[in-house]
Design a protein around this motif. Structure first.
Motif, PDB file in Angstrom:
ATOM      1  N   THR A 271       4.240  13.734   8.348  1.00 47.67           N
ATOM      2  CA  THR A 271       3.506  14.832   8.996  1.00 47.67           C
ATOM      3  C   THR A 271       4.542  15.613   9.912  1.00 47.67           C
ATOM      4  OG1 THR A 271       1.440  14.014   8.824  1.00 47.67           O
ATOM      5  CG2 THR A 271       1.340  15.790  10.065  1.00 47.67           C
ATOM      6  N   GLY A 272       4.405  17.192   9.954  1.00 49.03           N
ATOM      7  CA  GLY A 272       5.173  17.691  10.876  1.00 49.03           C
ATOM      8  C   GLY A 272       4.481  18.209  11.914  1.00 49.03           C
ATOM      9  N   TYR A 273       4.987  18.376  13.208  1.00 51.54           N
ATOM     10  CA  TYR A 273       3.881  19.072  14.182  1.00 51.54           C
ATOM     11  C   TYR A 273       4.746  20.093  14.981  1.00 51.54           C
ATOM     12  CZ  TYR A 273       1.366  14.775  13.799  1.00 51.54           C
ATOM     13  OH  TYR A 273       0.637  13.741  13.226  1.00 51.54           O
ATOM     14  N   ASN A 274       3.937  21.139  15.345  1.00 53.79           N
ATOM     15  CA  ASN A 274       4.534  22.042  16.179  1.00 53.79           C
ATOM     16  C   ASN A 274       4.732  21.898  17.826  1.00 53.79           C
ATOM     17  OD1 ASN A 274       2.070  22.594  17.406  1.00 53.79           O
ATOM     18  ND2 ASN A 274       1.474  24.307  16.077  1.00 53.79           N
TER      19      ASN A 274
ATOM     20  N   SER B 104       2.534  18.678   6.064  1.00 52.74           N
ATOM     21  CA  SER B 104       2.316  17.002   5.563  1.00 52.74           C
ATOM     22  C   SER B 104       2.638  16.877   4.135  1.00 52.74           C
ATOM     23  CB  SER B 104       0.821  16.830   5.657  1.00 52.74           C
ATOM     24  OG  SER B 104       0.645  15.517   5.312  1.00 52.74           O
ATOM     25  N   PHE B 105       3.527  15.883   3.750  1.00 43.95           N
ATOM     26  CA  PHE B 105       3.828  15.634   2.462  1.00 43.95           C
ATOM     27  C   PHE B 105       4.005  14.058   2.168  1.00 43.95           C
ATOM     28  CE2 PHE B 105       7.841  15.546   4.795  1.00 43.95           C
ATOM     29  CZ  PHE B 105       8.431  14.691   4.130  1.00 43.95           C
ATOM     30  N   GLU B 106       3.720  13.909   0.933  1.00 48.17           N
ATOM     31  CA  GLU B 106       3.704  12.476   0.582  1.00 48.17           C
ATOM     32  C   GLU B 106       4.721  12.108  -0.149  1.00 48.17           C
ATOM     33  OE1 GLU B 106       0.066  11.905  -1.625  1.00 48.17           O
ATOM     34  OE2 GLU B 106      -1.299  11.517   0.299  1.00 48.17           O
ATOM     35  N   LYS B 107       5.329  10.798  -0.152  1.00 51.32           N
ATOM     36  CA  LYS B 107       6.324  10.290  -0.697  1.00 51.32           C
ATOM     37  C   LYS B 107       6.117   8.822  -1.373  1.00 51.32           C
ATOM     38  CE  LYS B 107      11.368   8.932  -0.407  1.00 51.32           C
ATOM     39  NZ  LYS B 107      12.264   8.943   0.703  1.00 51.32           N
ATOM     40  N   PRO B 108       6.267   8.853  -2.682  1.00 52.48           N
ATOM     41  CA  PRO B 108       5.870   7.336  -3.096  1.00 52.48           C
ATOM     42  C   PRO B 108       7.005   6.492  -2.827  1.00 52.48           C
ATOM     43  CG  PRO B 108       6.766   8.930  -4.944  1.00 52.48           C
ATOM     44  CD  PRO B 108       6.777   9.802  -3.647  1.00 52.48           C
ATOM     45  N   ILE B 109       6.251   5.206  -2.567  1.00 56.63           N
ATOM     46  CA  ILE B 109       7.149   3.986  -2.396  1.00 56.63           C
ATOM     47  C   ILE B 109       6.999   3.156  -3.679  1.00 56.63           C
ATOM     48  CG2 ILE B 109       7.305   1.872  -1.076  1.00 56.63           C
ATOM     49  CD1 ILE B 109       5.530   3.418   1.040  1.00 56.63           C
ATOM     50  N   TYR B 110       8.430   2.794  -4.068  1.00 61.87           N
ATOM     51  CA  TYR B 110       8.456   2.103  -5.225  1.00 61.87           C
ATOM     52  C   TYR B 110       9.357   0.652  -4.948  1.00 61.87           C
ATOM     53  CZ  TYR B 110       7.849   6.156  -8.035  1.00 61.87           C
ATOM     54  OH  TYR B 110       7.125   7.265  -8.532  1.00 61.87           O
ATOM     55  N   GLU B 111       9.059  -0.363  -5.726  1.00 62.12           N
ATOM     56  CA  GLU B 111       9.439  -1.699  -5.647  1.00 62.12           C
ATOM     57  C   GLU B 111      10.131  -2.107  -6.917  1.00 62.12           C
ATOM     58  OE1 GLU B 111       7.770  -5.374  -3.400  1.00 62.12           O
ATOM     59  OE2 GLU B 111       6.877  -5.498  -5.520  1.00 62.12           O
ATOM     60  N   ASP B 112      11.459  -2.462  -6.908  1.00 57.96           N
ATOM     61  CA  ASP B 112      12.125  -2.988  -8.258  1.00 57.96           C
ATOM     62  C   ASP B 112      11.814  -4.466  -8.429  1.00 57.96           C
ATOM     63  OD1 ASP B 112      13.784  -4.105  -6.028  1.00 57.96           O
ATOM     64  OD2 ASP B 112      15.144  -4.174  -7.273  1.00 57.96           O
ATOM     65  N   PHE B 113      11.640  -4.552  -9.759  1.00 56.17           N
ATOM     66  CA  PHE B 113      11.502  -6.011 -10.159  1.00 56.17           C
ATOM     67  C   PHE B 113      12.101  -5.921 -11.637  1.00 56.17           C
ATOM     68  CE2 PHE B 113       8.285  -3.469 -12.236  1.00 56.17           C
ATOM     69  CZ  PHE B 113       7.899  -3.953 -13.549  1.00 56.17           C
TER      70      PHE B 113
END
Length: 197
Positions: free
Chosen positions: A150-153, A161-170
């Motif tokens: 989230t960005g604030y002034n 506001s933006f979402e970023k996926p979190i990945y896990e390698d296997f």
């Protein structure tokens, strides 16, 4: 190998019965000739060299403990093979007697390139069979969550506001199994025959 074969046979029969299917187990009517079979497997001077070919062409596939079986093509064996071919609908299971099944030669194929060899064979017709087991490792990514930014002034109000996926390698390991077979004929002593399975 005897135990493995018959354990698999009994498991197959029991599984079919559990599923309420009727399987007719048949043996060749031709008498098993022990002396004839022993004579066909007696030492000779011919050699059979071969390779078990990969069934899945991915170069990263590796072989898994492949054993190649060689049977002499006696009248008893030939009838067993023909009985197998008649099993079109899975209702009949052709088997050999334990004694007949014991008259075979086994060799292990190389885990690296699938090469194998049978030495000291006599001229005659032989049947080769193996199960090609291959394993492969794949690296994969699995989404396990989401990170929100989230960005604030300057007044402390959220403006972006933006979402970023979190990945896990296997790593995923899987196995393929293919039954392969062929007939090979040696015509003279000292001959070297090349085979591909």
């Amino acid at each position: 190998m005897k135990f493995t074969f018959f354990a698999a046979l009994f498991a197959l029969v029991n599984t079919a019965l559990y599923a309420q299917e009727q399987i007719n187990v048949v043996l060749p009517a031709t008498p098993f000739n022990k002396e004839e079979t022993k004579n066909m497997l007696a030492p000779g001077t011919a050699t059979m060299k071969g390779f078990v070919m990969k069934k899945k062409r991915n170069a990263r596939n590796t072989y898994l403990g492949i054993v190649v079986a060689l049977f002499p093509c006696t009248p008893y064996f030939n009838e067993w093979y023909e009985l197998q071919k008649k099993n079109k609908k899975g209702k009949t299971l052709a088997v050999m007697s334990p004694e007949a099944y014991s008259y075979r030669i086994l060799t292990k194929a190389s885990d690296t390139d699938g090469s194998f060899e049978f030495r000291d064979l006599k001229p005659g017709k032989y049947y080769l069979q193996t199960t090609v087991r291959q394993g492969q490792m794949e690296e994969m990514w699995n989404r396990v969550g989401t990170a929100t930014s989230t960005g604030y002034n300057i007044y402390g109000q959220a403006v972006t506001s933006f979402e970023k996926p979190i990945y896990e390698d296997f790593k995923l390991f899987y196995e393929t199994t293919d039954l392969v077979k062929t007939f090979v004929e040696i015509t003279s002593e000292g001959q070297v025959v090349n085979v591909k399975l």
